[in-house]
Design an enzyme around this catalytic site. Structure first.
Site, PDB file in Angstrom:
ATOM      1  N   GLU A 301      -4.831 -13.875  12.183  1.00 30.02           N
ATOM      2  CA  GLU A 301      -5.426 -13.837  10.844  1.00 30.02           C
ATOM      3  C   GLU A 301      -5.137 -15.127  10.072  1.00 30.02           C
ATOM      4  O   GLU A 301      -4.596 -15.111   8.975  1.00 30.02           O
ATOM      5  CB  GLU A 301      -4.947 -12.597  10.085  1.00 30.02           C
ATOM      6  CG  GLU A 301      -5.314 -11.311  10.819  1.00 30.02           C
ATOM      7  CD  GLU A 301      -4.933 -10.034  10.079  1.00 30.02           C
ATOM      8  OE1 GLU A 301      -3.974 -10.066   9.299  1.00 30.02           O
ATOM      9  OE2 GLU A 301      -5.612  -9.012  10.297  1.00 30.02           O
ATOM     10  N   ASP A 380      -5.451  -1.546  14.264  1.00 30.66           N
ATOM     11  CA  ASP A 380      -4.667  -1.849  13.074  1.00 30.66           C
ATOM     12  C   ASP A 380      -4.369  -0.602  12.248  1.00 30.66           C
ATOM     13  O   ASP A 380      -4.985  -0.402  11.204  1.00 30.66           O
ATOM     14  CB  ASP A 380      -5.433  -2.873  12.217  1.00 30.66           C
ATOM     15  CG  ASP A 380      -4.596  -3.416  11.076  1.00 30.66           C
ATOM     16  OD1 ASP A 380      -3.379  -3.161  11.063  1.00 30.66           O
ATOM     17  OD2 ASP A 380      -5.158  -4.088  10.205  1.00 30.66           O
ATOM     18  N   GLU A 408      -1.805   2.164   4.255  1.00 31.85           N
ATOM     19  CA  GLU A 408      -2.942   1.268   4.055  1.00 31.85           C
ATOM     20  C   GLU A 408      -4.276   1.958   4.338  1.00 31.85           C
ATOM     21  O   GLU A 408      -5.200   1.889   3.533  1.00 31.85           O
ATOM     22  CB  GLU A 408      -2.778   0.023   4.945  1.00 31.85           C
ATOM     23  CG  GLU A 408      -3.938  -0.941   4.831  1.00 31.85           C
ATOM     24  CD  GLU A 408      -3.727  -2.217   5.645  1.00 31.85           C
ATOM     25  OE1 GLU A 408      -2.662  -2.381   6.268  1.00 31.85           O
ATOM     26  OE2 GLU A 408      -4.650  -3.055   5.650  1.00 31.85           O
TER      27      GLU A 408
HETATM   28  C1  GCU Z   1      -3.483  -5.716   8.570  1.00 36.11           C
HETATM   29  C2  GCU Z   1      -3.300  -5.773   7.098  1.00 36.11           C
HETATM   30  C3  GCU Z   1      -2.834  -7.122   6.668  1.00 36.11           C
HETATM   31  C4  GCU Z   1      -1.587  -7.524   7.462  1.00 36.11           C
HETATM   32  C5  GCU Z   1      -1.856  -7.409   8.938  1.00 36.11           C
HETATM   33  C6  GCU Z   1      -0.618  -7.613   9.789  1.00 36.11           C
HETATM   34  O1  GCU Z   1      -4.557  -6.514   8.965  1.00 36.11           O
HETATM   35  O2  GCU Z   1      -4.501  -5.438   6.451  1.00 36.11           O
HETATM   36  O3  GCU Z   1      -2.554  -7.069   5.300  1.00 36.11           O
HETATM   37  O4  GCU Z   1      -1.208  -8.809   7.164  1.00 36.11           O
HETATM   38  O5  GCU Z   1      -2.323  -6.132   9.236  1.00 36.11           O
HETATM   39  O6  GCU Z   1      -0.093  -6.635  10.288  1.00 36.11           O
HETATM   40  O7  GCU Z   1      -0.199  -8.727   9.997  1.00 36.11           O
END
Ligand code: GCU
Length: 694
Positions: A301, A380, A408
């Site tokens: 990400e 996730d 979440e």
């Molecule tokens: C999910 C979550 C993010 C977080 C990511 C992670 O995508 O929405 O906020 O950073 O998981 O576990 O790194």
């Protein structure tokens, strides 16, 4: 007004006088042996005596509050609670034959009531074990257990039992649903650390032994936590946690050498980079001699990582591991690595496959002080996912199971969703990696493959709301996570009952109703949100509330592929992405086969027509309608059930929970209507029962 701040450590006076008196036979006097006076004011003897001091303080508080009064003795004698390490006093000699200290390891303990001298012994090989014995003993009192004839021996099943905070230094919490950070405000540590101490106490009460205090997405300011600018603060916080047996970790920025150092590379094989990290580690350990280590989210990400330099994740993790090894530190390296920019036309690329594809080829290449942290599912933290095939895949690498206590995707602590039943399914899942019985619980602990390290980590659900979790009943998730980490064999029901008694006191009717609410809540939430393992039908970014196509036309690779004919993702080997083939037999075959795939995961593995008939006998479309209608009804019943408790719960907590449940009931209708209408319009198939679909 009771805000819920004390959580399960409220220590109310025991109202039943007979019970109180029977406890007082032992509990009106206590002694803690060893460690007394060996002050660590000068930083000497790190942690040793402070753990026993903590144990003594807690015993004093609990016994005096619950029984009315207590006397702290200086030496042991008949008819009292005697806490201490085995070797510290001859008082524990009577236990010597009954238990094998070596089996108890670093954290195990015994609780023994002696008929001869009328004492209850809380003892362990280590001081940390004594602290856990003390909290266990207090729990016995809080849950009305008999104290006669106690022969308890407890050893944790997981070595590492960790909580990960996703707190940012500006005070926000990523995916936080309970206010702001308890650690930071405006780019700095919060001055008054008393709340951190209260939190450490909660952690110790449920035997959590490690914590990371900053978000895995390490931004600019947080990158500096490992520098002289913030290490004094980090050390202060580590000192508080140390008194409660909790080791502190930091999430680090993989590209620190560039971000806060003066290098122009973060190539893990560059000697300058390795040297920089060695120096950084030495600095950290000067401040915090028992520092736990680093948590790392790399190449995920948009976070930097070794891929930029054409290196793999073993190269990255090992470089950091080598820097920490001389000091006994560990690297927790996350496996949440996937390409988040996917093209929907490319039906072969599958986010679910990514972690396995990246990490399986590296199995066996990681240092001993590296642990790979693997989310329970391949996507996730959705309401329902299969278990990540890395569990049972990896055999030569230490790894941890990562769960998410923060809700979440499961109602953001506004909806009631007791997650312990979900986690139990994960722990109990049989991977068949080494024949039947190769459960995730056996693998994550490290036992199945004889790994030296293993355990559990989870994303925290706490913040600075007075009740810590936003929803008082969400405290049960926090507590349940910790209890399962200690012993995954505990049932969801046992844990819930225990939590209810400790939190609300003795009241059978209340216990019956809250238990029923908690135990039903996960399945209720699933039924009005995510049908048949599909997931992701939430609003993008904040992930709250229904939005069927919210992610369908974005690049995150989280599709459901619903069209007018059917829905679901074909992840079979024969015609799909091949993900089902990442499991061992017979699991792979079960998922591959349309006939054998369990209903609750059907749409995760198969693309099917709306009129496909499930094992339940219903069509997919009818299942969607039925679960959404009944889920919303059951959400309304949760509120009705809670309302019967008006006179049994203090008004503070009652009204607070009521407000949340009322919102949930209303929001569940929104889910029902959005999902039903969407699929009715897509499929053109009417509800068999002719209910209102907008
Ligand atoms: C999910 C979550 C993010 C977080 C990511 C992670 O995508 O929405 O906020 O950073 O998981 O576990 O790194």
């Amino acid at each position: 007004i009771d805000s819920g701040y004390d959580c399960w450590l409220g220590y109310k006076r025991i109202a039943d006088s007979a019970l109180r008196e029977s406890y007082a036979q032992y509990g009106s006097r206590f002694v803690v042996i060893g460690g007394e006076g060996d002050g660590d004011e000068n930083g000497e003897g790190l942690g040793a005596s402070s753990l026993l001091r903590t144990a003594g303080k807690e015993l004093e508080l609990a016994l005096s509050s619950m029984l009315g009064s207590v006397t702290r003795e200086r030496v042991s004698g008949a008819g009292m609670v005697v806490a201490g390490t085995f070797g510290s006093s001859s008082a524990f000699e009577s236990l010597a034959g009954a238990y094998e200290p070596a089996e108890l390891g670093e954290e195990g303990y015994v609780i023994h009531s002696s008929e001869e001298d009328g004492c209850i012994y809380l003892s362990a090989a280590s001081e940390r074990g004594v602290l856990y014995a003390v909290f266990h003993f207090i729990r016995l009192l809080q849950t009305d257990q008999q104290l006669e004839g106690l022969r308890i021996q407890e050893v944790p099943r997981n070595g590492l039992r960790m909580i990960n905070h996703w707190d940012n230094m500006d005070g926000s919490v990523e995916r936080g649903y309970a206010g702001n950070s308890i650690f930071y405000r405006d780019g700095r540590f919060i001055e008054d650390k008393s709340r951190i101490r209260d939190y450490a106490r909660l952690l110790a009460s449920a035997a959590i032994n490690a914590i990371s205090i900053n978000n895995v997405n390490v931004h600019r300011q947080e990158s500096k936590l490992i520098t002289d600018e913030f290490l004094p603060d980090v050390a202060e916080v580590a000192g508080i946690f140390r008194e409660y047996g909790v080791r502190l970790f930091l999430s680090v920025n993989y590209a620190s050498t560039i971000e806060i150092g003066c290098l122009d590379t973060a190539d893990p094989l560059d000697s300058g980079v390795a040297e920089w990290w060695k120096q950084a580690a030495a600095d950290i350990y000067r401040y915090i001699p028992d520092f736990g280590g680093f948590v790392v989210k790399a190449d995920s990400e948009f976070r930097p990582g070794p891929f930029t330099y054409g290196r793999n994740h073993a190269d990255g993790a090992n470089m950091l591991a080598d820097a920490l090894a001389p000091f006994g530190g560990e690297v927790i390296w996350r496996c949440f690595v996937y390409n988040c920019l996917q093209d929907w036309r490319d039906r072969k690329t599958d986010r679910a496959r990514a972690a396995y594809d990246h990490f399986m080829p590296l199995d066996g290449q990681f240092r001993d002080n590296v642990m790979l942290q693997i989310k329970n599912g391949p996507m996730d933290f959705q309401v329902r996912e299969p278990v990540s095939p890395l569990f049972g895949g990896l055999t030569k690498t230490n790894h941890l199971l990562e769960l998410q206590i923060a809700q979440e995707y499961t109602g953001q602590q506004r909806h009631l969703c007791y997650l312990v039943p979900q986690w139990k399914e994960v722990y109990d899942f049989d991977t068949y990696a080494s024949g039947a019985g190769s459960t995730v619980a056996e693998i994550a602990s490290g036992r199945l493959f004889g790994r030296a390290r293993g355990g559990i980590a989870a994303v925290s659900n706490i913040g600075d709301d007075l009740n810590w979790c936003g929803h008082v009943l969400a405290q049960a998730n926090w507590y349940g996570y910790a209890r399962l980490a200690w012993n995954p064999d505990l049932s969801a029901e046992q844990i819930a009952s225990e939590w209810i008694r400790m939190t609300f006191g003795r009241d059978e009717e209340l216990e019956r109703i809250v238990l029923d609410m908690l135990l039903g809540s996960y399945s209720i939430y699933e039924s009005y949100t995510a049908p048949l393992g599909v997931g992701w039908m939430v609003n993008p970014n904040h992930h709250y509330g229904p939005n069927v196509d919210g992610y369908e036309y974005s690049k995150w690779g989280t599709y459901h592929y619903a069209d007018r004919l059917g829905m679901g993702v074909d992840r079979t080997v024969r015609t799909g992405t091949g993900y089902a083939g990442q499991y061992h037999a017979p699991v792979a075959e079960r998922y591959e086969s349309l006939a054998d795939c369990p209903d609750e995961l059907l749409l995760f593995f198969h693309h099917v027509p709306y009129l496909h008939v499930l094992h339940s006998g219903k069509t997919v479309i009818q299942h969607i309608y039925d679960t959404h209608f009944s889920g919303a009804e059951q959400a309304a019943e949760l509120l009705a059930k809670w309302d019967t408790l008006a006179s049994r719960v203090d008004s503070g907590r009652f009204e607070h929970v009521r407000e949340r449940l009322a919102h949930q009931a209303e929001h569940a209708c929104e889910w029902r209507d959005m999902i039903n209408t969407y699929f009715y319009r897509k499929s053109g198939v009417a509800d068999e029962q002719g209910r209102t679909i907008y």
